[in-house]
Design an enzyme around this catalytic site. Structure first.
Site, mmCIF file in Angstrom:
data_model
loop_
_atom_site.group_PDB
_atom_site.id
_atom_site.type_symbol
_atom_site.label_atom_id
_atom_site.label_comp_id
_atom_site.label_asym_id
_atom_site.label_seq_id
_atom_site.Cartn_x
_atom_site.Cartn_y
_atom_site.Cartn_z
ATOM 1 N N GLN A 93 -18.319 32.490 -24.262
ATOM 2 C CA GLN A 93 -17.066 32.049 -24.857
ATOM 3 C C GLN A 93 -16.430 30.895 -24.095
ATOM 4 O O GLN A 93 -15.333 30.450 -24.443
ATOM 5 C CB GLN A 93 -16.089 33.230 -24.923
ATOM 6 C CG GLN A 93 -16.560 34.365 -25.822
ATOM 7 C CD GLN A 93 -15.673 35.591 -25.739
ATOM 8 O OE1 GLN A 93 -14.696 35.641 -24.991
ATOM 9 N NE2 GLN A 93 -16.022 36.628 -26.509
ATOM 10 N N HIS A 155 -13.703 36.251 -22.488
ATOM 11 C CA HIS A 155 -12.263 36.494 -22.367
ATOM 12 C C HIS A 155 -11.544 35.436 -21.519
ATOM 13 O O HIS A 155 -10.936 35.743 -20.495
ATOM 14 C CB HIS A 155 -12.014 37.895 -21.808
ATOM 15 C CG HIS A 155 -12.453 38.991 -22.723
ATOM 16 N ND1 HIS A 155 -12.062 40.297 -22.558
ATOM 17 C CD2 HIS A 155 -13.264 38.980 -23.814
ATOM 18 C CE1 HIS A 155 -12.610 41.031 -23.502
ATOM 19 N NE2 HIS A 155 -13.350 40.248 -24.285
ATOM 20 N N GLU A 258 -4.358 42.550 -32.535
ATOM 21 C CA GLU A 258 -2.901 42.638 -32.586
ATOM 22 C C GLU A 258 -2.248 41.292 -32.879
ATOM 23 O O GLU A 258 -2.763 40.239 -32.503
ATOM 24 C CB GLU A 258 -2.347 43.141 -31.247
ATOM 25 C CG GLU A 258 -2.783 44.528 -30.840
ATOM 26 C CD GLU A 258 -2.238 44.944 -29.488
ATOM 27 O OE1 GLU A 258 -2.488 46.097 -29.086
ATOM 28 O OE2 GLU A 258 -1.550 44.119 -28.831
ATOM 29 N N TYR A 279 -16.140 49.257 -27.215
ATOM 30 C CA TYR A 279 -17.249 48.672 -27.961
ATOM 31 C C TYR A 279 -18.562 49.418 -27.729
ATOM 32 O O TYR A 279 -19.390 49.536 -28.623
ATOM 33 C CB TYR A 279 -17.470 47.216 -27.530
ATOM 34 C CG TYR A 279 -16.622 46.208 -28.240
ATOM 35 C CD1 TYR A 279 -16.827 45.927 -29.579
ATOM 36 C CD2 TYR A 279 -15.630 45.509 -27.563
ATOM 37 C CE1 TYR A 279 -16.061 44.978 -30.235
ATOM 38 C CE2 TYR A 279 -14.863 44.561 -28.203
ATOM 39 C CZ TYR A 279 -15.086 44.292 -29.537
ATOM 40 O OH TYR A 279 -14.329 43.353 -30.179
#
Length: 386
Positions: A93, A155, A258, A279
């Protein structure tokens, strides 16, 4: 859409019975109404791994690519790749991530970038700025980097928003999913540790210095840049220019994404409270979805949305959406149009894109642009279909 498991349902029922402190949280699950009176067209592509998009005062769009390249689009023409001046950590990421123009761009020509640096064994988020002149980035300087490194490529958070006072908010992820660890405990536990930047939203001045009214600046050992904490991986951040409310959308674990209304100094609870599950095996991360100690989300996606960028719509092309939030959907491959004051039945609609949506931007004429994710990403335009 992912079906909610029986085990998750049991946990939710238990939490509902045990506590009513999340009474203001809307639950999003099941079929979301589709907006079909829009027209979708391609502007440019392919674009390799696009991540951030910003509108410049001259009407040009600037797009970051995670592989460390910058592209501009003027009058529908996509520029050749422009090299970012820093070697980014382009794995998982990570890479070159968000971009934002200075609120005073017409005078200072400053662009702000978030990006990951380091290597597999030690990487972290950094923020830098430079002057955009003649389609090149000049006088680039790093103004912030996270205090701690991590050993995984997940992240990074990385979204930007400028507060009305000119200070910059930026999101930072919690450090990664288990079995990733930091200080011999799961990295996600750092979301409750003010001694690290993991799992926080930071606030800095445009030169990287710390505002003297940050909430934890006088707390011994706390990272002084932290503005809010208890986050997992917030990849959307937007400020309503009329109400001044700060909004963020956040990747939860499985079935736990969220939408949050951010507050200075607030703790949003991760991983002590969550609507999601682990997960790896579907086990509980926490048996609580709410607690009076923490700020609850405004909206919880029980069917995974996987939110990307977040935008407050302020244009004229879609007057019915003014003040609504636009949440990019990676797993849902859509753009969610969310009325923050709506209810569970009328407060959320979707524009089907059919590809992973990474971010959106409002054009100078009020129409919408979205960038799709991946090695063959595209810039698409959304117009009213009269």
């Amino acid at each position: 859409m992912r079906r909610i498991s029986i085990a998750t349902t049991v946990v939710l029922i238990y939490a509902i019975i045990a506590s009513n402190c999340f009474a203001d949280t809307r639950i999003s699950r099941g079929a979301i109404p589709v907006i079909d009176n829009v027209k979708l067209s391609q502007v440019a592509g392919p674009i390799e791994y696009p991540w951030g998009i910003a509108l410049l005062p001259d009407g040009a769009l600037l797009i970051t690519q995670r592989n460390g390249k910058i592209r501009t689009i003027k009058d529908g023409n996509l520029s050749d790749p422009i090299d970012f001046p820093v070697q980014v950590y382009f794995e998982g990421q990570g890479g070159l991530l968000d971009v934002a123009a200075s609120p005073n761009f017409a005078k200072d020509n400053l662009l702000f970038f978030s990006y990951s640096i380091g290597n597999t064994q030690d990487n972290r988020l950094a923020i830098g700025r430079g002057k955009w002149q003649n389609d090149t980035l000049q006088d680039f300087e790093e103004i912030f980097k996270a205090a701690q490194g991590k050993t995984n490529d997940r992240h990074f958070g990385s979204r930007f928003a400028f507060l009305p006072d000119g200070t910059l908010l930026a999101t930072i992820g919690d450090g990664g999913n288990p079995p990733q660890a930091y200080l011999d405990i799961f990295a996600r536990e750092q979301g409750q540790n003010l001694h690290t930047h993991f799992g926080s939203v930071i606030r800095i001045k445009p030169d990287g210095s710390v505002p003297d009214d940050n909430p934890f600046i006088d707390m011994k050992g706390a990272q002084p840049e932290i503005w809010s904490f208890g986050h997992r991986n917030p990849q959307g951040l937007a400020i309503d220019p009329e109400t001044k409310v700060v909004w963020s959308n956040e990747h939860g674990p499985a079935a736990g994404d969220e939408l949050n209304r951010l507050e200075k100094g607030a703790n949003f609870g991760w991983p002590r409270v969550t609507f999601g599950r682990d997960y790896r095996d579907g086990s509980n991360i926490s048996f609580k979805i709410a607690d009076p100690e923490f700020v609850s989300p405004i909206l919880a996606w029980i069917d995974t949305h996987a939110p990307g960028g977040l935008t407050v719509y302020t244009g004229k092309a879609f007057p019915q959406w003014r003040g609504h939030l636009l949440s990019a959907g990676l797993v849902t491959q859509d753009l969610r149009v969310i009325d923050p004051e709506g209810d569970a039945l009328t407060g959320e609609q979707r524009i089907v894109i059919g590809e992973r949506v990474r971010d959106s931007e409002i054009g100078a004429d009020g129409t919408l642009y979205v960038i799709t994710d991946g090695p063959q990403g595209r810039l698409l335009r959304i117009d009213p279909d009269q």
